[in-house]
Design a protein around this motif. Structure first.
Motif, PDB file in Angstrom:
ATOM      1  N   SER A   1      28.121  58.521   4.103  1.00  0.00           N
ATOM      2  CA  SER A   1      27.431  58.133   2.859  1.00  0.00           C
ATOM      3  C   SER A   1      28.488  57.894   1.799  1.00  0.00           C
ATOM      4  CB  SER A   1      26.495  59.264   2.410  1.00  0.00           C
ATOM      5  OG  SER A   1      27.251  60.412   2.037  1.00  0.00           O
ATOM      6  N   THR A   2      28.061  57.499   0.623  1.00  0.00           N
ATOM      7  CA  THR A   2      29.016  57.335  -0.475  1.00  0.00           C
ATOM      8  C   THR A   2      29.673  58.675  -0.812  1.00  0.00           C
ATOM      9  OG1 THR A   2      27.197  57.614  -2.063  1.00  0.00           O
ATOM     10  CG2 THR A   2      27.811  55.355  -1.484  1.00  0.00           C
ATOM     11  N   THR A   3      28.930  59.761  -0.661  1.00  0.00           N
ATOM     12  CA  THR A   3      29.492  61.092  -0.929  1.00  0.00           C
ATOM     13  C   THR A   3      30.566  61.450   0.088  1.00  0.00           C
ATOM     14  OG1 THR A   3      27.428  61.866  -1.946  1.00  0.00           O
ATOM     15  CG2 THR A   3      28.952  63.554  -1.136  1.00  0.00           C
ATOM     16  N   THR A   4      30.291  61.217   1.378  1.00  0.00           N
ATOM     17  CA  THR A   4      31.298  61.551   2.392  1.00  0.00           C
ATOM     18  C   THR A   4      32.509  60.623   2.291  1.00  0.00           C
ATOM     19  OG1 THR A   4      30.335  60.130   4.120  1.00  0.00           O
ATOM     20  CG2 THR A   4      29.506  62.389   3.957  1.00  0.00           C
ATOM     21  N   ALA A   5      32.305  59.405   1.815  1.00  0.00           N
ATOM     22  CA  ALA A   5      33.439  58.494   1.632  1.00  0.00           C
ATOM     23  C   ALA A   5      34.405  59.033   0.581  1.00  0.00           C
ATOM     24  CB  ALA A   5      32.940  57.108   1.234  1.00  0.00           C
ATOM     25  N   GLN A   6      33.856  59.743  -0.396  1.00  0.00           N
ATOM     26  CA  GLN A   6      34.674  60.286  -1.477  1.00  0.00           C
ATOM     27  C   GLN A   6      35.236  61.669  -1.148  1.00  0.00           C
ATOM     28  OE1 GLN A   6      31.928  60.274  -4.740  1.00  0.00           O
ATOM     29  NE2 GLN A   6      31.947  58.045  -4.980  1.00  0.00           N
TER      30      GLN A   6
ATOM     31  N   LEU B   1      24.620  67.263  -4.075  1.00  0.00           N
ATOM     32  CA  LEU B   1      23.724  68.301  -4.585  1.00  0.00           C
ATOM     33  C   LEU B   1      22.623  67.740  -5.474  1.00  0.00           C
ATOM     34  CD1 LEU B   1      26.162  71.262  -5.355  1.00  0.00           C
ATOM     35  CD2 LEU B   1      24.682  70.933  -3.375  1.00  0.00           C
ATOM     36  N   ALA B   2      22.938  66.706  -6.234  1.00  0.00           N
ATOM     37  CA  ALA B   2      21.918  66.117  -7.111  1.00  0.00           C
ATOM     38  C   ALA B   2      20.788  65.517  -6.283  1.00  0.00           C
ATOM     39  CB  ALA B   2      22.550  65.060  -8.007  1.00  0.00           C
TER      40      ALA B   2
ATOM     41  N   VAL C   1      11.845  58.687   0.211  1.00  0.00           N
ATOM     42  CA  VAL C   1      12.723  59.785  -0.207  1.00  0.00           C
ATOM     43  C   VAL C   1      13.903  59.815   0.757  1.00  0.00           C
ATOM     44  CG1 VAL C   1      12.961  62.264  -0.591  1.00  0.00           C
ATOM     45  CG2 VAL C   1      10.787  61.141  -1.091  1.00  0.00           C
ATOM     46  N   ASN C   2      15.093  59.452   0.289  1.00  0.00           N
ATOM     47  CA  ASN C   2      16.247  59.420   1.183  1.00  0.00           C
ATOM     48  C   ASN C   2      17.007  60.737   1.103  1.00  0.00           C
ATOM     49  OD1 ASN C   2      18.055  58.508   3.065  1.00  0.00           O
ATOM     50  ND2 ASN C   2      19.302  57.362   1.622  1.00  0.00           N
ATOM     51  N   ILE C   3      16.388  61.778   1.657  1.00  0.00           N
ATOM     52  CA  ILE C   3      17.026  63.083   1.707  1.00  0.00           C
ATOM     53  C   ILE C   3      17.709  63.234   3.069  1.00  0.00           C
ATOM     54  CG2 ILE C   3      14.944  64.218   2.584  1.00  0.00           C
ATOM     55  CD1 ILE C   3      15.721  66.695   0.993  1.00  0.00           C
TER      56      ILE C   3
ATOM     57  N   ALA D   1      14.432  68.797  -2.876  1.00  0.00           N
ATOM     58  CA  ALA D   1      13.740  70.081  -2.953  1.00  0.00           C
ATOM     59  C   ALA D   1      12.540  70.000  -3.890  1.00  0.00           C
ATOM     60  CB  ALA D   1      14.709  71.164  -3.413  1.00  0.00           C
ATOM     61  N   GLN D   2      12.727  69.309  -4.996  1.00  0.00           N
ATOM     62  CA  GLN D   2      11.623  69.140  -5.939  1.00  0.00           C
ATOM     63  C   GLN D   2      10.498  68.309  -5.320  1.00  0.00           C
ATOM     64  OE1 GLN D   2      13.909  67.451  -9.119  1.00  0.00           O
ATOM     65  NE2 GLN D   2      14.566  69.425  -9.929  1.00  0.00           N
ATOM     66  N   ALA D   3      10.909  67.306  -4.529  1.00  0.00           N
ATOM     67  CA  ALA D   3       9.912  66.466  -3.874  1.00  0.00           C
ATOM     68  C   ALA D   3       9.120  67.277  -2.848  1.00  0.00           C
ATOM     69  CB  ALA D   3      10.595  65.283  -3.199  1.00  0.00           C
TER      70      ALA D   3
END
Length: 340
Positions: free
Chosen positions: A292-297, A305-306, A220-222, A312-314
């Motif tokens: 991360s890819t998110t911070t790059a963008q 969030l996804a 799980v890469n959270i 959270a579900q995990a």
């Protein structure tokens, strides 16, 4: 108007202004600009002042927070749960904490909000000596496993791994070993230990030897750590929080640009920073976990969030929390640098 007349008029105006100030007719701020606003912000950490948070420790030398009108203070802790307790008790304004501790507190009804994703990569692992032949989560059954503390992300992420094999903490013996927890492993006091990538690096430098490593991100890469505040702090101190986050981003970007300088300063400011070469390796690891890819963008601190909702579900599936958590209700990105 002649030059002489202009000078006379200027002298008259200055004299009139001075007289008004002395008489109290005008505030002193009319004569000079007011000083920049300064707010004290106390960060509750999950650790003592260690190398991997060098960017938070170099304020005296670099002044990132002072430049944004923030007087920075740091309260050490022993795990993410400690950090949250320190903000809930009013000892600090912002918690440097892990998602598992954050979710667990929300599950208990605490009113909290995450405002910055510090490390979007999962840096946790479970390490064992090769001689133990622990290569997969199922092999942990019946073993003694070290964690930093019962309030730490090491414990939460151990639970993640155990769940992969249909196990729980009742199937193992959890041993609190403290932050520098590889000595108990090397001495045979535990069979495996939950740690972080930087902790593992330090252990190897101290003679850990050949080990098997199970990285939680492969399951799980959270994210590893967030900045979290109480709901009332979020509502009442938005301006100070925005300036704090901008200053933190300034400091993080500096550590990425200048890892050698950070490693050198860590010798002075970090309790585990005696070796500059090791400091540099630790800082490089932590820099890598900050992007991360998110911070790059969208820039440093931005949340995926996804991915976080899946996390959270995990955690609910693992039994760490009992109720559903809608992360969009407890995560806010409006205070991130660049946001209006």
């Amino acid at each position: 108007m002649t030059s002489l007349a202009r000078r006379a008029a200027l002298i008259f105006a200055r004299t009139t202004l001075f007289t008004a100030l002395v008489a109290g007719a005008l505030p002193l701020s009319s004569l000079a600009q007011s000083s920049p606003k300064t707010d004290k912000v106390v960060v509750a950490g999950w650790s003592k002042p260690i190398t991997e948070i060098t960017n938070l420790l170099v304020e005296e030398d670099k002044g990132f927070f002072k430049a944004r009108g923030i007087e920075l203070a740091y309260v050490p802790g022993a795990g993410g749960g400690d950090a949250l307790r320190n903000i809930l008790s009013g000892q600090a304004d912002i918690a440097f904490t892990d998602p598992g501790s954050f979710f667990a507190a929300l599950d208990k009804g605490e009113k909290l909000r995450a405002i910055y994703d510090i490390y979007p990569q999962n840096v946790f692992n479970v390490v064992s000596l090769k001689s133990q032949n622990i290569t997969k989560p199922a092999d942990l059954k019946g073993k003694r496993i070290g964690v930093y503390s019962l309030a730490s992300g090491t414990r939460q992420n151990l639970q993640v791994l155990l769940h992969q094999a249909g196990l729980s903490e009742s199937d193992v013996t959890v041993v609190v070993t403290g932050l520098l927890n590889f000595a108990p492993l090397m001495q045979g006091q535990v069979d495996a230990t939950a740690a972080t990538d930087t902790g593992l690096l330090m252990g190897k430098q101290k003679g850990l030897g050949d080990v098997n490593v199970m990285e939680v991100k492969n399951y799980v890469n959270i994210s590893s750590d967030f900045f979290v505040v109480r709901e009332d702090t979020y509502a009442q101190k938005k301006d100070a929080l925005k300036r704090f986050l901008q200053a933190y981003q300034d400091s993080a970007e500096w550590m990425m640009r200048s890892p050698q300088e950070a490693a050198k300063l860590a010798v002075k400011v970090a309790i585990d920073g005696q070796n500059e070469a090791i400091n540099l390796e630790v800082i490089k690891l932590r820099n890598a976990s900050s992007v991360s890819t998110t911070t790059a963008q969208r820039g440093l601190g931005a949340f995926d969030l996804a991915a976080l909702q899946k996390g959270a579900q995990a955690y609910k599936a693992f039994g760490v929390i009992q109720r559903d958590i809608k992360v969009s209700d407890v995560v806010s990105q409006d205070l991130l640098p660049g946001k209006k």
